[in-house]
Design a protein around this motif. Structure first.
Motif, PDB file in Angstrom:
ATOM      1  N   ASN A 335       0.819  -1.213   0.000  1.00 16.58           N
ATOM      2  CA  ASN A 335       0.000   0.000   0.000  1.00 16.58           C
ATOM      3  C   ASN A 335       0.850   1.259   0.000  1.00 16.58           C
ATOM      4  N   THR A 336       2.077   1.159   0.457  1.00 20.17           N
ATOM      5  CA  THR A 336       2.973   2.308   0.483  1.00 20.17           C
ATOM      6  C   THR A 336       3.600   2.489  -0.889  1.00 20.17           C
ATOM      7  N   VAL A 337       3.330   3.643  -1.488  1.00 16.33           N
ATOM      8  CA  VAL A 337       3.834   3.909  -2.835  1.00 16.33           C
ATOM      9  C   VAL A 337       5.296   4.333  -2.762  1.00 16.33           C
ATOM     10  N   THR A 338       6.150   3.606  -3.454  1.00 13.72           N
ATOM     11  CA  THR A 338       7.574   3.915  -3.521  1.00 13.72           C
ATOM     12  C   THR A 338       7.886   4.512  -4.884  1.00 13.72           C
ATOM     13  N   GLN A 339       8.598   5.638  -4.878  1.00 13.62           N
ATOM     14  CA  GLN A 339       8.904   6.294  -6.140  1.00 13.62           C
ATOM     15  C   GLN A 339       9.789   5.414  -7.007  1.00 13.62           C
ATOM     16  N   PRO A 340       9.527   5.351  -8.305  1.00 16.75           N
ATOM     17  CA  PRO A 340      10.297   4.470  -9.192  1.00 16.75           C
ATOM     18  C   PRO A 340      11.746   4.925  -9.336  1.00 16.75           C
ATOM     19  N   THR A 341      12.642   3.987  -9.341  1.00 13.01           N
ATOM     20  CA  THR A 341      14.045   4.291  -9.609  1.00 13.01           C
ATOM     21  C   THR A 341      14.304   4.218 -11.100  1.00 13.01           C
ATOM     22  N   GLN A 342      15.414   4.785 -11.531  1.00  8.16           N
ATOM     23  CA  GLN A 342      15.746   4.745 -12.952  1.00  8.16           C
ATOM     24  C   GLN A 342      16.011   3.319 -13.408  1.00  8.16           C
ATOM     25  N   ALA A 343      16.636   2.538 -12.516  1.00  7.86           N
ATOM     26  CA  ALA A 343      16.885   1.132 -12.868  1.00  7.86           C
ATOM     27  C   ALA A 343      15.574   0.381 -13.033  1.00  7.86           C
ATOM     28  N   GLY A 344      14.593   0.676 -12.165  1.00  6.40           N
ATOM     29  CA  GLY A 344      13.288   0.042 -12.281  1.00  6.40           C
ATOM     30  C   GLY A 344      12.574   0.444 -13.554  1.00  6.40           C
ATOM     31  N   LEU A 345      12.656   1.723 -13.925  1.00  2.00           N
ATOM     32  CA  LEU A 345      12.025   2.193 -15.155  1.00  2.00           C
ATOM     33  C   LEU A 345      12.657   1.529 -16.378  1.00  2.00           C
ATOM     34  N   ASP A 346      13.966   1.315 -16.328  1.00  2.00           N
ATOM     35  CA  ASP A 346      14.635   0.650 -17.454  1.00  2.00           C
ATOM     36  C   ASP A 346      14.124  -0.784 -17.618  1.00  2.00           C
ATOM     37  N   LEU A 347      13.905  -1.473 -16.496  1.00  2.00           N
ATOM     38  CA  LEU A 347      13.375  -2.837 -16.572  1.00  2.00           C
ATOM     39  C   LEU A 347      11.946  -2.843 -17.100  1.00  2.00           C
ATOM     40  N   LEU A 348      11.137  -1.899 -16.604  1.00  2.00           N
ATOM     41  CA  LEU A 348       9.750  -1.809 -17.069  1.00  2.00           C
ATOM     42  C   LEU A 348       9.705  -1.494 -18.559  1.00  2.00           C
ATOM     43  N   LEU A 349      10.605  -0.633 -19.020  1.00  2.00           N
ATOM     44  CA  LEU A 349      10.663  -0.285 -20.438  1.00  2.00           C
ATOM     45  C   LEU A 349      10.964  -1.511 -21.287  1.00  2.00           C
ATOM     46  N   LYS A 350      11.891  -2.344 -20.842  1.00  2.00           N
ATOM     47  CA  LYS A 350      12.224  -3.552 -21.590  1.00  2.00           C
ATOM     48  C   LYS A 350      11.004  -4.450 -21.754  1.00  2.00           C
ATOM     49  N   ILE A 351      10.295  -4.671 -20.642  1.00  2.00           N
ATOM     50  CA  ILE A 351       9.152  -5.589 -20.678  1.00  2.00           C
ATOM     51  C   ILE A 351       8.052  -5.041 -21.582  1.00  2.00           C
ATOM     52  N   CYS A 352       7.728  -3.762 -21.421  1.00  2.00           N
ATOM     53  CA  CYS A 352       6.633  -3.163 -22.192  1.00  2.00           C
ATOM     54  C   CYS A 352       6.962  -3.104 -23.679  1.00  2.00           C
ATOM     55  N   SER A 353       8.224  -2.837 -24.012  1.00  2.00           N
ATOM     56  CA  SER A 353       8.597  -2.754 -25.432  1.00  2.00           C
ATOM     57  C   SER A 353       8.456  -4.115 -26.109  1.00  2.00           C
ATOM     58  N   ARG A 354       8.579  -5.196 -25.347  1.00  2.00           N
ATOM     59  CA  ARG A 354       8.450  -6.530 -25.932  1.00  2.00           C
ATOM     60  C   ARG A 354       6.980  -6.948 -26.036  1.00  2.00           C
ATOM     61  N   LEU A 355       6.167  -6.477 -25.097  1.00  2.00           N
ATOM     62  CA  LEU A 355       4.754  -6.871 -25.110  1.00  2.00           C
ATOM     63  C   LEU A 355       3.936  -6.066 -26.119  1.00  2.00           C
ATOM     64  N   VAL A 356       4.188  -4.767 -26.193  1.00  2.00           N
ATOM     65  CA  VAL A 356       3.382  -3.904 -27.078  1.00  2.00           C
ATOM     66  C   VAL A 356       4.256  -3.012 -27.951  1.00  2.00           C
ATOM     67  N   GLY A 357       5.511  -3.404 -28.169  1.00  2.00           N
ATOM     68  CA  GLY A 357       6.381  -2.640 -29.056  1.00  2.00           C
ATOM     69  C   GLY A 357       6.149  -3.002 -30.511  1.00  2.00           C
ATOM     70  N   LYS A 358       7.037  -2.534 -31.368  1.00  2.00           N
ATOM     71  CA  LYS A 358       6.855  -2.711 -32.812  1.00  2.00           C
ATOM     72  C   LYS A 358       6.977  -4.163 -33.268  1.00  2.00           C
ATOM     73  N   ALA A 359       7.616  -5.023 -32.462  1.00  2.00           N
ATOM     74  CA  ALA A 359       7.728  -6.424 -32.853  1.00  2.00           C
ATOM     75  C   ALA A 359       6.481  -7.218 -32.499  1.00  2.00           C
ATOM     76  N   SER A 360       5.575  -6.613 -31.722  1.00  2.00           N
ATOM     77  CA  SER A 360       4.360  -7.294 -31.274  1.00  2.00           C
ATOM     78  C   SER A 360       3.171  -6.912 -32.154  1.00  2.00           C
ATOM     79  N   LEU A 361       2.339  -7.894 -32.438  1.00  2.00           N
ATOM     80  CA  LEU A 361       1.092  -7.639 -33.179  1.00  2.00           C
ATOM     81  C   LEU A 361      -0.112  -7.625 -32.244  1.00  2.00           C
ATOM     82  N   LEU A 362       0.133  -7.599 -30.942  1.00  2.00           N
ATOM     83  CA  LEU A 362      -0.952  -7.648 -29.966  1.00  2.00           C
ATOM     84  C   LEU A 362      -1.783  -6.375 -30.022  1.00  2.00           C
TER      85      LEU A 362
END
Length: 884
Positions: A335-362
């Motif tokens: 329940n306690t919101v922790t501000q995102p770190t840059q390292a965390g954002l980089d990991l999230l970017l990797k995952i999202c780019s693979r799920l809904v990036g240009k290589a995905s037809l989803l």
């Protein structure tokens, strides 16, 4: 055990063997801790145990980021490296949405069904299915044969698909509301073969060649997947939404074994696929949990305590709807919101780019920001074309329209956006064709009540009646209201419109006798409240039918000035058609305008929604009147509000925007609004700017209204609605009614109120200026405090050292807790944070602390009280703000 071994154990036969062997140990532990287990305990615990064991033995693998994949860029395919795909996704508007708050894909949900009409609700369809089943029973079928026949029925199959989809959408909405401002991606209907496509793009092989451990699990679909970032940890939640498995004709609804087993099977496959996509994500940065959701039943008594922790049921959803913290607790997210770190954002970017990036037809066409408006516009256009064929009318009303050639006079009533004008034109055309079939010349007079020559509705009539005109047989005149009265030399009675119309038809009767052609009088937007009041109704009974050769088709505006019903004309002479299905706006616009209209003017129609487009929530900005030095306070605020709206519609490149404003606004405000009509080629937004009254009866994709309140203007929006109300000298009783009605809409969650200060960029400069001012004045304030407290020098050796510390700490905290449009701004790191409560302190806080400081007990050197600062902390006399 390595990853490959774990994945093999999760395959078909070995998975079931593993489930049975692990159940024994898990079950014995559960029985010792919680008592007896439920019948689903074995299957659930086996799935959970396998996932836990896999994560325990998992190690992140190294992948080849310079390897290539096939990506879809517009209509063509290109070859990018994995790193290029991630870098390109980081520049998209979709990533900005994910990074700043939750983003849902697909970003528009449509009830795509070729079988059912847009106005048919799930309740109506369910009743139809019961009737179908009962008809088969009445034909002599056994219940088993009737159910087997229903399972093969095309309409019933579509109904079941629609039910399942609606359940998923409802759960998606509840979860999405719980995580505003938290970087996250929420996917509904995650199809693995669309994310990693092999048939068209050969990307399954390409991903595997790069080092991804992607299994061959065939076509796999996960109902919901949430990827959320807190700090540097990625929280992944896989949710399978299943219905009861019961049928509409079942006397009792209960949970069946089949949907439970199906949910667990899909969770296992979804888990394997997602771990393959996240091959290179460190295990310590992943928190994954699998849940099942049964939105139609209460499951607390069905599942044991162990299992219920991973189940969302009907009762949970009811609580989660209004309590976001309950959603977080049920999903196992802190329940306690922790501000995102840059390292965390980089990991999230990797995952999202693979799920809904240009290589995905989803969800192609339903995931980019512009897609939402485009899809809604196309779907609404499709619905309007379908509904314009009068499928929303019942058999009795259709039979009335079929007699348009026989019946001469029609009255159309109904809510805004229910197709009255379309039906009015159709009836008029049918009358013209009937006259032509009898060899009669016809004159059609079309107008709108109190319409002026530049009204948009008159242009619409001109366009729609082009095909009616004929030099020899049919003459069509579209006239402003005053022009019609002048042409016939009729004087209007402002308090008795029925009398005015009787005078018009009397003049037309003379023309008919003189010229010999038939006349059709069509009047739109007639005001119900323009008739005399008799016995708490607007009395239209005095409207008399004209002589033969003259026909009348009238459509009434649904907004009376007073909340009084209409007493219609004699039904012997007039055919009345009531339209009740609103289909020309999104559902959220319909709900909002219905709420506001009911409180302001009172609706007298029982309307129903006839579209499957939820749409965006209407937005309201209220500009309070506070004069500044140059007397242009409202103009400055309006400029900021309009810029905010321009930013909100920036991505809607294929939609039209009209700005409607009250005619009684100050000329300076009107001139300011007219600038919004400057074309895009000249640097303007290219909006259409009109007086609100001139747009009555028309519609536009996006409507921006500026004024004191006008419900008819609100209902002109099809897809997006922005309301900007101005508080000025003309703010009277009616304007206050609108303000209160809009406030009630906000309270009910039908309208979103935003402030011109909601844009953080406009406030950051103020905060930075305040911070600079505090720093500049600090030395002077310290000197003042030292002078005031110089008398205390004899009691303590260095008493003044306390006060700079207190001053710095208080000033820094007040600045730290500054709230910008509901968001806290920390000048130390330049990051926007969640709101923090500001604790108000008394004015004598410094004196109280001074007394407490002087009366504190003394301790020998090296000994410290339990709550005193430890050695090495910042000294009290430091001139820098404390970091506490």
């Amino acid at each position: 055990m390595n990853e490959e071994g774990d994945r093999e154990n999760l395959n078909t036969k070995e998975r079931h063997t593993c489930r049975n062997t692990r159940f024994k140990s898990c079950d014995s532990i559960s029985n010792q801790a919680h008592g007896s287990s439920c019948e689903y305990h074995e299957a659930f615990m086996s799935t959970i145990a396998q996932a836990e064991e896999f994560m325990h033995n998992r190690e992140a693998a190294t992948i080849n980021a310079t390897g290539t994949l096939t990506v879809k860029v517009g209509p063509r395919n290109e070859v990018w490296t994995l790193q290029e795909m991630t870098d390109n996704f980081s520049k998209t508007e979709e990533w900005k949405r994910i990074r700043d708050s939750i983003y849902t894909v697909p970003n528009v949900e449509l009830r795509s069904s070729k079988v059912f009409e847009p106005y048919e609700s799930l309740e109506d369809l369910e009743q139809n299915m019961r009737c179908k089943y009962q008809d088969k029973i009445n034909q002599g079928m056994t219940p088993h044969d009737a159910e087997a026949a229903m399972q093969k029925d095309k309409e019933y199959k579509s109904f079941e698909t629609l039910q399942a989809k609606q359940s998923e959408i409802e759960v998606t909405r509840i979860i999405a509301k719980a995580f505003p401002g938290i970087p996250s991606l929420l996917l509904r209907s995650l199809e693995s073969n669309r994310v990693v496509n092999e048939s068209k793009m050969k990307n399954h092989s390409a991903f595997s060649a790069l080092g991804f451990n992607l299994p061959n699990i065939g076509q796999q679909e996960s109902d919901l997947m949430l990827v959320l970032l807190l700090g540097s940890k990625i929280f992944v939640r896989l949710i399978e939404v299943k219905r009861l498995g019961s049928k509409p004709w079942d006397s009792q609804s209960c949970l069946h074994q089949k949907p439970v087993n199906k949910a667990l099977e899909q969770l296992e496959k979804g888990f394997i696929f997602l771990m393959g996509i996240m091959t290179d994500i460190p295990t310590e940065n992943i928190d994954i949990k699998m849940l099942t959701c049964f939105p139609e039943t209460s499951c607390k008594d069905v599942f044991c305590k162990d299992i219920f922790q991973n189940v969302i049921d009907k009762d949970n959803l009811a609580t989660m709807t209004d309590h976001p913290l309950v959603v977080m607790t049920k999903l196992g997210i802190p329940n306690t919101v922790t501000q995102p770190t840059q390292a965390g954002l980089d990991l999230l970017l990797k995952i999202c780019s693979r799920l809904v990036g240009k290589a995905s037809l989803l969800h192609c066409g339903y995931r980019d920001l512009p897609d939402r408006m485009d899809q809604q516009k196309q779907r609404l256009s499709h619905t309007m074309k379908k509904m314009d064929r009068f499928i929303m009318l019942d058999k009795q009303q259709l039979s009335i329209l079929d007699k348009a050639g026989e019946k001469k006079h029609f009255i159309l009533e109904g809510p805004s956006g229910s197709g009255k004008t379309i039906i009015q034109l159709a009836v008029t055309k049918k009358m013209v064709n009937d006259s032509l079939s009898r060899g009669m010349k016809t004159c059609v007079l079309i107008t709108a009540f109190h319409a002026e020559k530049d009204y948009e509705l008159l242009s619409f009539f001109e366009e729609q009646t082009k095909d009616l005109k004929s030099e020899d047989q049919v003459e069509v005149k579209v006239l402003a209201w005053d022009m019609l009265l002048d042409m016939l030399d009729v004087k209007e009675d402002a308090d008795d419109t029925p009398k005015t119309i009787n005078d018009i038809t009397a003049k037309l009767a003379q023309l008919h006798e003189k010229e010999g052609y038939e006349i059709i009088l069509t009047i739109d937007e007639l005001s119900v409240s323009s008739a005399p009041i008799d016995s708490e109704t607007f009395d239209w009974t005095s409207l008399s039918p004209p002589t033969d050769g003259i026909s009348m088709v009238f459509a009434f505006n649904p907004f009376p000035v007073k909340n009084l019903p209409m007493n219609p004309p004699n039904s012997k002479h007039f055919c009345s058609v009531l339209t009740k299905f609103r289909y020309r706006n999104t559902i959220k616009i319909q709900k909002c305008t219905a709420c506001v209209g009911h409180d302001v003017v009172g609706f007298i129609y029982n309307e129903r929604y006839a579209t499957d487009i939820e749409g965006d929530m209407p937005m309201w900005i209220h500009l309070y009147s506070t004069e500044d030095e140059d007397g242009k306070d409202q103009e400055k605020k309006l400029s900021i509000a309009l810029n905010n709206v321009k930013e909100l519609v920036r991505h809607d490149t294929k939609t039209q925007v009209v700005l409607l404003h009250d005619s009684n606004l100050p000329q300076s405000i009107k001139d300011q609004l007219q600038k919004m009509a400057v074309t895009k080629s000249k640097g303007g937004p290219g909006w259409k700017v009109k007086h609100a009254e001139q747009f009555d009866g028309c519609e536009c994709d996006t409507v921006v209204y500026v004024g004191n309140g006008y419900i008819e203007g609100f209902t002109r929006a099809k897809l997006k609605l922005f309301i900007i109300t101005l508080e000025d000298d003309s703010f009277g009783k009616m304007e206050m009614n609108y303000y209160r009605a809009l406030e009630k809409g906000v309270q009910k969650g039908l309208l979103k109120q935003i402030s011109i200060d909601d844009d953080p960029s406009t406030k950051l400069k103020e905060i930075q200026a305040e911070q600079a001012k505090l720093i500049a004045d600090k030395e002077n304030k310290i000197a003042e405090l030292e002078a005031k407290n110089a008398v205390l020098m004899h009691s303590r050796k260095e008493p003044t050292k306390l006060y700079p510390y207190i001053l710095d700490k208080v000033a820094h905290k007040r600045l730290l807790l500054k709230v910008v449009g509901g968001v806290g701004f920390n000048p130390a790191d330049g990051v926007l944070h969640q709101p923090m409560p500001i604790r108000r302190r008394s004015t004598n806080v410094i004196d109280e602390r001074r007394i407490a400081f002087e009366q504190r007990p003394t301790f020998p050197p090296g000994n410290h009280p339990p709550h005193s600062p430890a050695p090495g902390l910042q000294p009290l006399h430091s001139s820098q703000p404390s970091s506490a």
